[in-house]
Design an enzyme around this catalytic site. Structure first.
Site: not given
Lengths: 531, 536
Positions: A32, A62, A100, A121-122, A126, A177, A440
């Site tokens: 992005i 790609n 960051i 991407d994680n 974020r 296990c 928040c």
């Protein structure tokens, strides 16, 4: 026609002035991010700082079109800046090849921006940017893409939902296990190869004793003790790394000795299919006979996309151990403490995980997988293409215009999911903050403090309780920093340690949560500012 | 680039369309008419994932406006041919893609050498006026080549897909569940019978696959109810209660799965409506030597359903993950898989028979194509598009447009304006002049010139509306005429990029023949951040 006159006409000169003068922080220069940086530069944004800690990999090319083959292994942030400057040499772009979460990116620094755009991407990063923007009270445009799906939304303190207002799905974990002794599906074998064996042989072994003890009960005490012994033995084997026999020793241990040991525990196999150990010499013989026959089958299909035969897995296992050992030993020359970390785009590591998990699957009668499939399962790979990222980045800029124009009420959460007709792009009004959100809804305070001198006790006394000298040492709060507990009612070891020694330095955030029942439930977050 | 490297480079997209989709992309030849900013963004998003080749047809010289709008053009290129400039820059994005350009006027090419366009897999037209567009679309339609018509003006994006028919086998449904619980085949029925629930110890009982649990209880139910499935909601509830009562303790996840999937047991396995329609289609009925493999396969499946399948599609053959021990799960998998394999073999024989009857050899359709078709048989799709001629001339959707236009929130208003701008062009040989429009968008400050330009454009809107016999002209139309003209009819880079993403995504769906593409027009409003799809 002067540059940007079309935008000036479309946006109006007042808003366009804001576009030109505003300071933008872009976090992430990946899929992005590349699209976004291009769009920003082309839309007249002039003051851009971007942060990305990643370097460029072949599998980025790609879609991350600011990068080309010659840039592999270079900093994404820096190459993105250079590529974008070619298209608008007048733009002022500052690139940080950094995390960051580093302290240099303090609250004060965040406050210097007008708008923050996430192209991450994680979850972890974020969450961090979300908190920083809430504390700094700067609008954040959050985005993401997965395959054909994309999403953009706006986060503004007190006015909209924040990133953490809705719980995020947690990743699935498996009982130790099951992974170590009784796998029953391909993913169990893959997790074993990646999280256990790879780390035991080449990486930093996970501390598993605690995990094992958690599962301890009357029935499996022997099994747990055995598993601990098994790990210890593997540690000793690791010392033989680099020797000619190393791959064989490892093979013998994990695919034969350990399986035979499991078979002794009859109870375990009453309701399960008994595993069948692999014998090194037999496989070697089988390999020889096969190589004498003409092997032209399958040569047309992609190696990654077809199932490997038993001997192919066998050979690949031995070969990949050699390659990984060489890699690690080479690193150890300069750094004796070096270790390898699993990387889904490292060919050697993926060869190793694929061969190992398939051999283990063979032993337990579990379906085997192709390397392509193993990669998806081991690497938690999210499909990604240029098209969706272009759409998402375009939507971010559209929302940014509204934010800059002060039209927060016109901002939307925008989704793209091209399979959902008739609307492939649809938008919804922004949600109000969740009154129960612990992130928040916290109070955010900047604390000016000398971290070299101030101790935790000073903090609790002076800040939490005010200057009340009579106050007892026990304080009914818990104190956390970056997910670790610094203090709570039952843990007061750190009271006389300075902030600096506790690694609470400039830019860090300390969260204080009241523990007593009559207090208000919301935590307070202190942003530390060293004075 | 070697195969390993290639797999690695394209790894993240192979997750979406697999090697078969990638191969289709790599064999495709894409033509872009006019190297506009939007056109370049579309090509960028196609060159990156690795189409075979692209060709840009454009005679224009790069000017200052191009350099300001297109990411691919800088000021050094001003005065050079636009097709050449963008081709060179696009080519840099992916060394595996071949880039070509033709520095000729596309309109005269359409006039004089229409055949030129028939060599491509897909043609994308930007900035082509109505008349040549109609001519081009007809030629491509007859050759069965998809055409994309793309436009961005200010904050508005428009694209239209034109082609006679598109067929998809791999539609990528959320899940392919074909368990046949209501109509178990003999091997499955036999297998379920081998389970004696009562005599099992707790460990085994907790590992009976839910498919077996449902089959067992359903079998008992049918015996008690004259062979009928639970039908009314009371019966369904009762059936679930019976399963619940068989559960030994709440920890038995397999019983939880059985309860959650009980609805599958009540749902009759049948040929879905849209597949039945495909069977009834004339293209399925009458096969010729020119029939595509899709229609041959559809017919073979139809023949299978009518005969060996006894009214049912071939079994998909896959079993979802479920709580079970390994060996039971593997046996269950084998039972479904073997049945599917046997049915695929029967379909193969139908395919061969058909191929023989239309004079083709059996290698025209490969085994893996049959496998995939059988697996997806319940989800296959045929999309028929309307031609541009129908939309523009012979059969415009007057009534629909009228209805949509009355809703002030509807994006159809942008379609009306885009079509009016085309009419404006046709009459005046120019687009409405950006410079004469008021910069601030305040009608009070409008100059006399801009007012007359506005009135002129409005004339064409009215001509169009009267052609469609729309008499009830909504009030909001004027605002939109102002709005769309504020950008001076020009492209904005951010919108070009956004639309580039939307269009290229559809192009990829058509080329890979995976996922279901749009039918047939999409309009995106950047201010509202919403898109709409219309069949026009």
């Amino acid at each position: 026609m002067p540059r940007f006159s079309h935008y000036e006409a479309a946006l109006g000169s007042q808003l366009f002035e804001k576009v030109k003068s505003c300071r933008v922080l872009m976090v992430g220069a990946g899929g992005i991010g590349c699209e976004l940086l291009k769009n920003l530069v082309m839309s007249g944004f002039n003051q851009i700082e971007l942060v990305d800690l990643d370097t460029i990999d072949l599998s980025n090319l790609n879609r991350q079109f600011l990068f080309q083959k010659q840039h592999i292994k270079k900093s994404k942030a820096q190459v993105a800046r250079e590529s974008a400057l070619k298209f608008n040499p007048n733009a002022n772009i500052v690139a940080h090849h950094a995390n960051i979460k580093d302290p240099q990116f303090s609250i004060e620094w965040f406050k210097s921006f007008d708008i923050v755009m996430n192209a991450l991407d994680n979850l972890d990063a974020r969450r961090h940017v979300n908190t920083m923007c809430l504390v700094a009270n700067i609008p954040l445009i959050e985005s993401g893409s997965e395959g054909y799906l994309g999403q953009v939304t706006i986060i503004k303190k007190g006015e909209t939902e924040c990133y953490e207002c809705q719980p995020k799905p947690t990743r699935k974990t498996y009982p130790v296990c099951t992974i170590r002794s009784t796998p029953s599906s391909p993913i169990h074998c893959i997790v074993w190869a990646k999280s256990y064996l790879f780390n035991q042989l080449f990486g930093i072994p996970e501390e598993e004793d605690e995990e094992l003890d958690k599962e301890l009960n009357d029935e499996n005490a022997d099994e747990i003790a055995n598993l601990k012994a098994e790990t210890l033995a593997l540690k000793r084997i690791r010392e033989a790394m680099g020797s000619q026999d190393y791959p064989k020793i490892v093979f013998q241990k994990i695919f034969n000795d350990d399986i035979n040991r499991l078979l002794i525990m009859e109870d375990m196999w009453k309701t399960r299919k008994r595993p069948a150990p692999l014998v090194y010499e037999e496989l070697e013989k089988l390999k020889d006979t096969e190589s004498q026959m003409d092997q032209t089958t399958n040569s047309n299909t992609l190696r990654d996309q077809r199932l490997w035969s038993l001997t192919e897995n066998f050979s690949m296992f031995l070969e990949s151990i050699k390659r990984l050992s060489t890699q690690l030993l080479a690193e150890k020359v300069t750094n004796p403490d070096a270790s390898l970390t699993f990387d889904k785009d490292d060919i050697d590591a993926m060869d190793f995980i694929t061969a190992t998990s398939n051999l283990r699957a063979r032993i337990f009668g579990i379906e085997e997988k192709t390397k392509f499939q193993v990669k998806a399962m081991a690497g938690n790979i999210i499909p990604a293409i240029a098209t969706t990222n272009a759409i998402v980045a375009g939507m971010i800029v559209m929302q940014a215009f509204k934010v800059l124009n002060g039209d927060l009420n016109e901002c939307k959460t925008v989704y793209c999911s091209p399979d959902r007709r008739p609307k492939s792009i649809l938008s919804e009004s922004l949600n109000k903050p969740n009154p129960d959100c612990s992130v928040c809804q916290s109070a955010h305070v900047t604390l000016n403090v000398n971290v070299k001198k101030a101790t935790l006790r000073d903090f609790l006394k002076e800040v939490i309780h005010g200057h009340d000298e009579d106050e007892e040492d026990i304080c009914e709060v818990s104190v956390e920093e970056g997910g670790r507990i610094i203090y709570d009612v039952e843990y007061d070891d750190n009271l006389d340690v300075t902030f600096e020694k506790l690694n609470i330095t400039d830019g860090k955030m300390v969260k204080v949560t009241p523990e007593s029942e009559d207090d208000e439930k919301y935590p307070t977050v202190f942003a530390i500012s060293h004075r | 680039m070697n195969i390993d490297k290639k797999t690695q480079k394209y790894d993240r997209q192979l997750r979406l369309w697999q090697a078969s989709g990638q191969a289709a992309l790599e064999n495709s030849k894409v033509c872009l008419i006019n190297g506009t900013a939007t056109g370049c963004e579309i090509l960028k998003d196609l060159v990156l994932p690795g189409i075979g080749s692209f060709t840009v047809v454009d005679k224009k010289e790069v000017d200052g406006a191009d350099a300001g709008i297109s990411f691919f053009l800088d000021e050094d290129r001003i005065g050079t041919n636009r097709a050449q400039a963008v081709t060179e820059l696009l080519q840099e994005l992916n060394e595996d893609v071949r880039g070509f350009y033709l520095a000729e006027d596309p309109i005269s090419l359409i006039e004089n050498r229409l055949d030129y366009f028939l060599q491509f897999t897909i043609v994308i037209a930007t900035d082509i006026p109505e008349k040549p567009l109609l001519k081009l679309s007809e030629a491509l339609w007859n050759a069965n080549i998809p055409l994309f018509i793309v436009r961005t003006i200010g904050f508005i994006g428009y694209f239209r897909i034109v082609q006679p028919e598109h067929t998809v086998v791999e539609t990528h449904p959320d899940s392919i569940m074909d368990l046949r619980l209501d109509v178990p085949f003999p091997a499955l029925e036999q297998y379920a019978k081998t389970f004696d629930f009562d005599s099992m110890d707790n460990m085994d009982h907790g590992h009976i696959p839910y498919v077996v649990i449902l089959l067992k209880y359903l079998d008992q139910w049918k015996k008690d109810h004259d062979g009928k499935l639970p039908c009314t909601s009371a019966e369904k509830k009762q059936f679930k209660q019976i399963i619940e009562s068989g559960r030994r303790n709440v920890d038995e996840e397999n019983f939880a799965e059985a309860l959650a999937n009980a609805w599958r047991a009540f749902t009759a396995t049948k040929v879905p409506h849209q597949v039945q329609e495909i069977f009834n289609d004339p293209a399925c009925e009458t096969l010729t030597a020119n029939s595509s493999s899709f229609w041959i396969l559809a017919r073979a499946i139809r023949d299978f359903v009518a005969n060996e399948g006894q009214g049912l599609l071939p079994l998909a053959g896959s079993v979802p993950d479920m709580k079970a021990d390994t060996s039971t799960y593997v046996s269950l998998q084998t039972i479904y898989r073997q049945k599917a394999k046997a049915e695929i073999a029967i379909v193969r024989s139908h395919v061969n028979k058909i191929l023989n009857s239309i004079g083709r050899t059996s290698d025209f359709i490969h085994d893996d194509e049959i496998d995939s078709f059988c697996k997806h048989a319940a989800f296959i799709q045929v999309i028929r598009y309307r031609s541009l001629k129908e939309e523009y001339i012979s059969d415009p959707k007057k009534a629909d447009i009228d209805r949509w236009l009355q809703d002030p929130q509807d994006n159809i208003v942008h379609y009306v304006l885009i079509r009016a701008i085309d009419k404006f062009y046709e009459a005046n040989n120019r687009y409405p002049d950006a410079a004469t429009f008021f910069i601030e968008g305040d009608p009070e400050e409008a100059t006399e010139e801009s007012k007359s330009e506005f009135e002129l454009l409005k004339t064409y809107v009215n001509i169009l509306l009267s052609e469609w016999q729309i008499t009830n002209i909504p009030d909001h139309l004027d605002d939109y005429i102002h709005e769309i003209c504020r950008a001076g009819g020009s492209e904005l880079p951010n919108m070009a990029s956004l639309l580039g993403g939307l269009v290229s995504q559809e192009v990829i769906k058509l080329i890979t023949r995976q996922y279901i593409p749009l039918n047939n027009t999409s309009i995106f409003d950047g201010i509202k951040s919403a898109s709409s799809t219309y069949i026009l």
